[in-house]
Enzyme design. Sequence first.
Site: not given
Ligand SMILES: NC(=O)c1ccc[n+]([C@@H]2O[C@H](COP(=O)([O-])OP(=O)(O)OC[C@H]3O[C@@H](n4cnc5c(N)ncnc54)[C@H](OP(=O)(O)O)[C@@H]3O)[C@@H](O)[C@H]2O)c1
Length: 342
Positions: A150
Amino acid sequence: MVNVAIIGAKGYAGKELVRLCLRHPEIRLVALTDLVEQPQPVSEQFPEFRGLTELMIEPTDVDRISTQAEAIFLALPHRVSQEYVAPFIHTGRRVFDLSADFRFTRIETYEQTYAIEHKEKELAKKAVYGLAEFNRNKIKDAQLIAVPGCYPTGALLGILPIVRAGVRLDSPIIVDAKSGVSGAGRKPTETTHFPECNESIMAYAVGHHRHQPEIEEKIHEAGGENARDVRLIFTPHLIPMTRGILSTIYLSLAEEVAEQDIARIFQEHYGGEFFIRLLPAGKFPTTKAVTYTNFCDIGWKKVAEHLLIVITAIDNLVKGASGQAVQCFNICYGFPEQTGLV
Ligand SMILES: NC(=O)c1ccc[n+]([C@@H]2O[C@H](COP(=O)([O-])OP(=O)(O)OC[C@H]3O[C@@H](n4cnc5c(N)ncnc54)[C@H](OP(=O)(O)O)[C@@H]3O)[C@@H](O)[C@H]2O)c1
């Protein structure tokens, strides 16, 4: 219609993907999975999907998903993503990975930044960096798209036109960026918990944020010889709003560049880009104007003979993550880039 699965549908980026895919006229959403033991309706996790879909969030079964879906969006944390990308790629699926795992050209930089060994080095060489406005020719034929971070999206969209145009810059480039709290994912921490971050603003990871090397690598690649020695100072801030990133970028010009040349450079790069909105002279972007959109708004001003300030605004979960992933999906499958995004 393309059958699509979302892995990591319980997180914030995953949720945004569900929202965008449900309204995309060329996507049939066939599977949602996450780290769950029992299937649960997605509308139980996110009540806003009540009445819109009966889909369940299920445990992640790669074999089953590979038979159901042709395109896979992975919204998992880095490290975890690597484990899932390889099996999907080997069964011929197309993967849009939102994590950092495949964004780096130099694997050593990834390994240093994230302090882990990369387990899929060969695969990483095939990944294409999904910054749509700069890489669509490569994205078009790629099987693995590494969707940019992001903060890197907000920074690079402001910097790359200048660097690509061959303008020489003095070190350092300074990026002062402010992000809403959803950038940190769904699980609250001591700093992102509401009473801690509300009515407050803080800088964090000063001088060592993991997005700094990603931004720097892409600047060096875009600028070639001219930009090889340019360093970046990147200071992120957490601010008490839910979504959005405002990036204020300070570019020190190593040569005289007239205002009309800056205007021409931005116009040449972005004149035909639907999702980039160049603001009129004297206007600067706000995160409010891009919330829930895939737009990046850009304003700029030369404030001294050799100092150019560029300001960009994006929604971190749309242009900074899931929207950009869908934009890349549209490029790959030959749909107009705006499909499902306006
Ligand atoms: N948020 C942003 O603005 C943003 C922007 C660009 C890129 N990203 C990237 O997008 C990805 C997701 O980010 P997010 O913000 O959506 O994070 P998040 O809200 O923490 O969501 C991550 C999800 O992945 C799940 N997870 C974790 N370990 C896992 C596993 N071993 N197997 C299957 N599922 C698993 C988590 O489940 P649990 O909750 O059960 O652990 C959670 O539902 C990250 O790599 C982040 O760097 C995020």
